[in-house]
Enzyme design. Structure first.
Site, short mmCIF file in Angstrom:
data_model
loop_
_atom_site.label_atom_id
_atom_site.label_comp_id
_atom_site.label_asym_id
_atom_site.label_seq_id
_atom_site.Cartn_x
_atom_site.Cartn_y
_atom_site.Cartn_z
N ASP A 31 43.29 21.15 3.63
CA ASP A 31 42.95 21.52 5.00
C ASP A 31 42.15 20.43 5.71
O ASP A 31 41.52 19.58 5.07
CB ASP A 31 42.14 22.82 5.00
CG ASP A 31 40.87 22.69 4.18
OD1 ASP A 31 40.93 22.09 3.08
OD2 ASP A 31 39.82 23.18 4.63
N GLU A 32 42.19 20.47 7.01
CA GLU A 32 41.28 19.74 7.88
C GLU A 32 41.15 18.25 7.58
O GLU A 32 40.07 17.69 7.60
CB GLU A 32 39.87 20.39 7.82
CG GLU A 32 39.87 21.82 8.28
CD GLU A 32 38.48 22.44 8.26
OE1 GLU A 32 38.20 23.27 9.13
OE2 GLU A 32 37.69 22.09 7.37
N ASN A 33 42.26 17.62 7.29
CA ASN A 33 42.27 16.17 7.22
C ASN A 33 42.36 15.67 8.65
O ASN A 33 43.37 15.86 9.32
CB ASN A 33 43.47 15.74 6.39
CG ASN A 33 43.77 14.27 6.53
OD1 ASN A 33 42.93 13.49 6.98
ND2 ASN A 33 44.99 13.89 6.16
N HIS B 223 38.21 16.37 2.99
CA HIS B 223 37.09 17.05 2.32
C HIS B 223 36.74 16.37 0.97
O HIS B 223 36.40 17.06 0.01
CB HIS B 223 37.42 18.53 2.07
CG HIS B 223 37.31 19.37 3.33
ND1 HIS B 223 36.10 19.67 3.90
CD2 HIS B 223 38.26 19.94 4.12
CE1 HIS B 223 36.31 20.41 5.00
NE2 HIS B 223 37.60 20.58 5.15
#
Lengths: 679, 679
Positions: B320-322, B257
């Site tokens: 998050d969400e790597n 992100h």
């Protein structure tokens, strides 16, 4: 095609054209009306491929402005345009809309704000000498947006436009009631959208100093109640205004209206302290002592900081309503006056102003002040803001002072739009010569803040100020009141895009006033009333202070309610035509108002804050019954009973009495109807 | 009198008492419901002489808080109270209302927020250990305000209250769509009014860095589009939150992100740049390179400044969400992993987090991160924010991590209030031991900002978040959904006092959507629809970006429309009783919806932005006709024709299809009705 010089309805040669109304003409929703508008055949259809290219010279601020305009059009139309941020780097070579500015504009008095806007079936061209002029043109473009079944479009037009006056201002008082940053920002947006270019920021008064003064920290510690704009916030507003082509003139009101100053520095007052921040409204005694050097030392420090903080060459020093009491009662001041051959308080204030003038001149500024600062001893490079009227304005202009008019633009006094709209800084009958007229720079709307809060200030300023903006910008011949009202309604609606609360906060206030019950009976009532005008709110037994509740019916009631005009027209038509439709419409209206009272009484039971409105609601029912009787008599051509006219007049007179500082606005209309009943 | 442990309706012994409803009980409009409420006989009448005295120890912030509460009550009641600003100096010795705080509270995790509030006929006493607890009690007081024909009053009560969870948060994403200062401020006010105490500020993401970073100016020059909070503004918010007993936890989302970071510092990415600020929504590849020292040097500088700027001991690093794509494709990173025996990307991220943890520990902070940061290599003094659900939460708590729940509180996904309300951080069936439960600090509502703007964010967050606030504060047994909805409506109304736009902006958006024409047909339609849920808006052929228009019907449509519940009850009653009144009400509703379509079609002609809703409006008319048929059959007890059920089902199935990313919400209700038609 015809070229016209003002706003009037444009007549088409081709009545088959699709964006025409049934009558074969098109009404543009422009305000201020441009100097020259030609409506041509055709229209530029907006599609999702619409883009803008900026050519010539334009500031980063202008690129941002154009981006915001693109987003506003996208928001209105729901079209997904391909451009994100317009920047010098992100700027197509060509596009359906091309903006061309010859040079960068400066946000200062006398800058060129003209533009030409040409819309054809295939493209839009906006040309301007400066990018500030192009900003004005972009607002015209947004107002031109129309739609029909084929989609959204800009009608084909050729517009050549430039302002009539160069100083088109709005003053906001943030001292009486503090107005946070977002209030200022949304009002700056609204100003730009109607092409106003001066934000006059009334930053000090008896009730508070609203600017951070780093060199005199006591001012904020003792004179602000913690409510003031920091330097950073001031700079934020200056940048925000500049980015919209708006100058910012700060006002520090001295030597009177200074209680907040003197709370922090009582030793500078003309009578012994201590002082406390004023919580009441009115004209108060505390006044700077103009005869001691400490006063000028203080102002040297103060204006040094303020002149550096604000970037416009003009600095407003107020100067109004010094009642002179402290000066009269101070022996040392009286001695000083004798010693210096100062004949009266006006002379003493002129002495003070001369000293202040030297200080602000030293720090690179020119002086602006209210009427009272005018005095033979002051130089003519100052600007006089006339709150007293044409006489003062003419007097100042004749003597070679630059002058702006504010008399007639006191927007907080709840007067009708027409009154402000027809008030001209240079009326047709002005005695000024053409040369003298050049000294009249323009005018300013003033929003004094005794009776407003951040919650209802927007409805006090807007939309009426848009009509004044037209007075300042458009040709003098643009003065059809009916047509102004039509366009004002469109502009009012469009103003909501900037987050203005002038429409949407009334329903919210009604929800609170009804304790979240059905607001309909209150809405029916509030639509026919207005707050009392001028200064009447202060003389009806309610003592207002800075911490009073401003959440009552009077605070939710709007200025210049529409029903007056609707009812006027309806009654005129009925009187003229005696037609069934007008009869029925009038009957419906009067019946609704008559029946509303019993519902309103029920509402009071669950919301005691409404109690004060009960007699007014009752009066509305009574006069509505009289209205019903009148249309009945007129319809049947009957003569009423002998005492009917007298009884009706008693009811109407009784209904003129304000309650809760509000008044019923449809009495003259009912009177007109009653007068048509056969005697 | 009975002492009760939760929110249920309080039954009176004295039914003659005036503030009772006809049923002899009184419904309090409290949310969150206090832990203990006893309603006593009597009431404290509010008069214009009402004053407050503050005893014990209280901060200046608390005096200001009490002053604001006084003004809010004055605003609701229209009563002119004599006190202006409550301050230590301006504080009566005695007063009808006395607040007593034992000590100053600290705005930090674990602070005591309990209070007791006792209202009798003659006085009000608010006692608290800390002045923060007293702030919570003041909000209860405002919610207790009631009225009847005798005026405004506070019912006699004894309330003993304390929160169930100590971390009751709201996260606002200001990266996807920038949210200006006033959005944050009004949300902080709203949070305080429902006793929430953590504002989690999502300040960076692929779409922008929203904080001024003086030591790394490139971040703002290249990664912010000019939209970020200055240090002064951050401090203003910190002070604003602190003054309301709210902690502020900043989040900087790394190592994924991070496109905005890497736009400014491409050399720190895991793949060659250059990068551009992301304009689209989703999960993107750009990720910090955790294997180069330059990354940690950068973060040392960055967090040094941020840890000094923000004062709470906790710092949120996202995590998050790597998606790991850049890591997988970078040979040097792969070599690094082998060399250091790092088995997978999760391990590599743990390595990164360990390094970051050391940096923020050095600067005095503890780490918070999303689920993904949990890893055996990380110390247990970090706080895990669980977005994945109970499994993650239980896992974390079992391993001795402090944990907060966000799964089930994604308020931007337009799910019904009930769903969020009944989602408990520690449900009744939780497998955690009492000791492990202590690791569950509370929860956070998250407002992600892909599909919201400052114009409609309030309606996405409020009022549903107030129900979650109750989940976090009130006893677990407070879970009656119907009663929650009743109180939520009251709280929603009261929230408008802070300038929240959640109610008033819909009418404004409808005015724009109808091009200022009559909004009624659109209002009729929008009241029965909701935006599609979860992530469905991104998969229906409309490609949203940061600069798309968010002004369409879907953006004005509200979550959790009331008509579902109203219709449910009405249909249940009709099925049970077959009564004339329910029949008539149903008939009215269905007829209104059926007849609305032709009006809506007319509206489309003057406002093309509505065109996309035409099929849905038509479907509403069709299924409403089916509803009318169903009540007719039920009334008459007739069997419909053989193919009726099949045809109806086809219509209902067709009506389930979303248009304009909105869906009709009354289909299950009509299905229920149809199922009661005799076969």
């Amino acid at each position: 095609m015809k070229s016209l010089f003002n706003y009037i309805l444009i007549l088409f040669l081709f009545s088959s054209f699709s964006n025409l109304s049934a009558e074969g003409n098109m009404k543009l929703n422009l305000m201020p009306m441009p100097a020259n508008v030609t409506v041509n055949e055709g229209k530029f259809l907006l599609t999702p491929s619409f883009t803008i290219a900026i050519q010539g010279k334009a500031s980063d601020d202008f690129y941002s402005y154009a981006t915001r305009v693109l987003r506003r059009i996208s928001g209105r139309t729901g079209l997904f345009f391909p451009q994100d941020f317009l920047t010098k780097e992100n700027n197509p070579i060509s596009a359906p809309m091309i903006i061309n500015c010859e040079r960068l504009g400066k946000v200062e008095l006398n800058e060129d704000e003209s533009y030409t806007l040409t819309v054809t079936n295939s493209d839009i061209k906006l040309n301007a000498t400066t990018d500030i002029g192009a900003m004005r043109g972009l607002e015209t473009l947004v107002q031109l947006l129309q739609s029909d079944e084929s989609g959204y479009y800009i009608p084909a037009v050729t517009i050549e436009d430039a302002p009539r006056f160069r100083w088109r201002g709005l003053m906001i008082d943030v001292s009486r009631h503090f107005m946070p940053l977002d209030v200022i920002k949304r009002n700056l947006d609204a100003m730009a959208s109607v092409k106003m270019n001066v934000f006059h920021w009334h930053l000090s008064d008896d009730q508070g100093i609203r600017v951070e003064v780093k060199s005199l920290p006591k001012l904020n510690q003792l004179g602000s109640d913690g409510m003031y704009f920091t330097h950073e916030q001031i700079k934020e507003i200056l940048a925000y205004a500049k980015a919209r082509g708006i100058r910012v003139i700060p006002e520090f009101d001295i030597p009177g209206h200074s209680t907040a100053f003197l709370t922090a520095f009582p030793q500078l007052a003309s009578a012994p302290g201590p002082y406390k921040i004023e919580r009441n409204w009115g004209i108060f005694d505390p006044t700077f002592n103009p005869t001691i050097e400490a006063t000028y030392k203080f102002f040297d420090t103060f204006f040094k900081e303020m002149c550096a903080l604000f970037d416009d060459p003009y600095m407003h020093i107020g100067g109004d309503e010094n009642n002179g009491k402290q000066w009269n009662n101070n022996k040392e001041i009286q001695t000083f006056m004798k010693k210096h051959n100062i004949p009266d308080n006006h002379g003493l204030q002129a002495y003070f102003n001369q000293r202040i003038s030297k200080i602000i001149t030293k720090y690179g500024k020119k002086m602006v002040g209210w009427d009272e600062i005018q005095h033979p001893n002051l130089p003519t490079n100052i600007v006089i803001q006339s709150w007293r009227g044409q006489k003062g304005l003419v007097d100042a202009a004749t003597k070679g002072y630059q002058v702006i008019l504010s008399n007639g633009y006191y927007i907080d006094l709840i007067q009708p739009t027409d009154f402000h709209y027809l008030n001209d800084p240079i009326p047709f009958n002005s005695p000024l010569t053409d040369e003298q007229k050049k000294f009249v720079l323009g005018g300013e709307v003033t929003s004094w803040a005794e009776l407003v809060t951040p919650e209802n200030i927007d409805s006090r300023i807007w939309p009426r100020t848009a009509a004044v903006a037209e007075r300042f910008w458009s040709p003098q011949t643009v003065n059809d009141v009916e047509e102004m009202h039509r366009r004002l309604e469109c502009v009012s609606f469009m103003l909501e895009d900037f987050g203005l609360l002038h429409i949407k906060n009334q329903p919210m206030m009604l929800r609170r006033l009804t304790n979240n019950n059905d607001t309909a009976p209150l809405k029916t009532l509030i639509d026919v009333i207005e707050p009392v005008k001028l200064y009447a709110r202060h003389s009806q037994g309610v003592k207002y202070t800075s911490y009073s509740p401003y959440t009552r019916v009077v605070d939710a009631a709007l200025p210049d309610v529409k029903i007056k005009r609707t009812l006027d027209k309806l009654i005129e038509k009925y009187i003229a035509d005696k037609d069934e439709q007008s009869y029925n419409q009038l009957k419906d209206l009067f019946t609704t108002w008559q029946n509303n009272h019993s519902k309103f009484v029920e509402l009071i039971k669950v919301s005691p804050i409404l109690k004060e409105m009960e007699p007014l609601s009752n009066n509305l029912a009574i006069i509505s019954k009289r209205g019903l009787e009148a249309i009945e008599y007129i319809k049947k051509g009957d003569n009423p009973l002998d005492n009917w006219f007298g009884d009706v007049q008693k009811d109407l007179d009784a209904a003129k009495k304000p309650y809760g500082q509000t008044e019923i606005m449809i009495i003259p209309q009912i009177e007109k109807l009653v007068n048509k009943v056969k005697v």
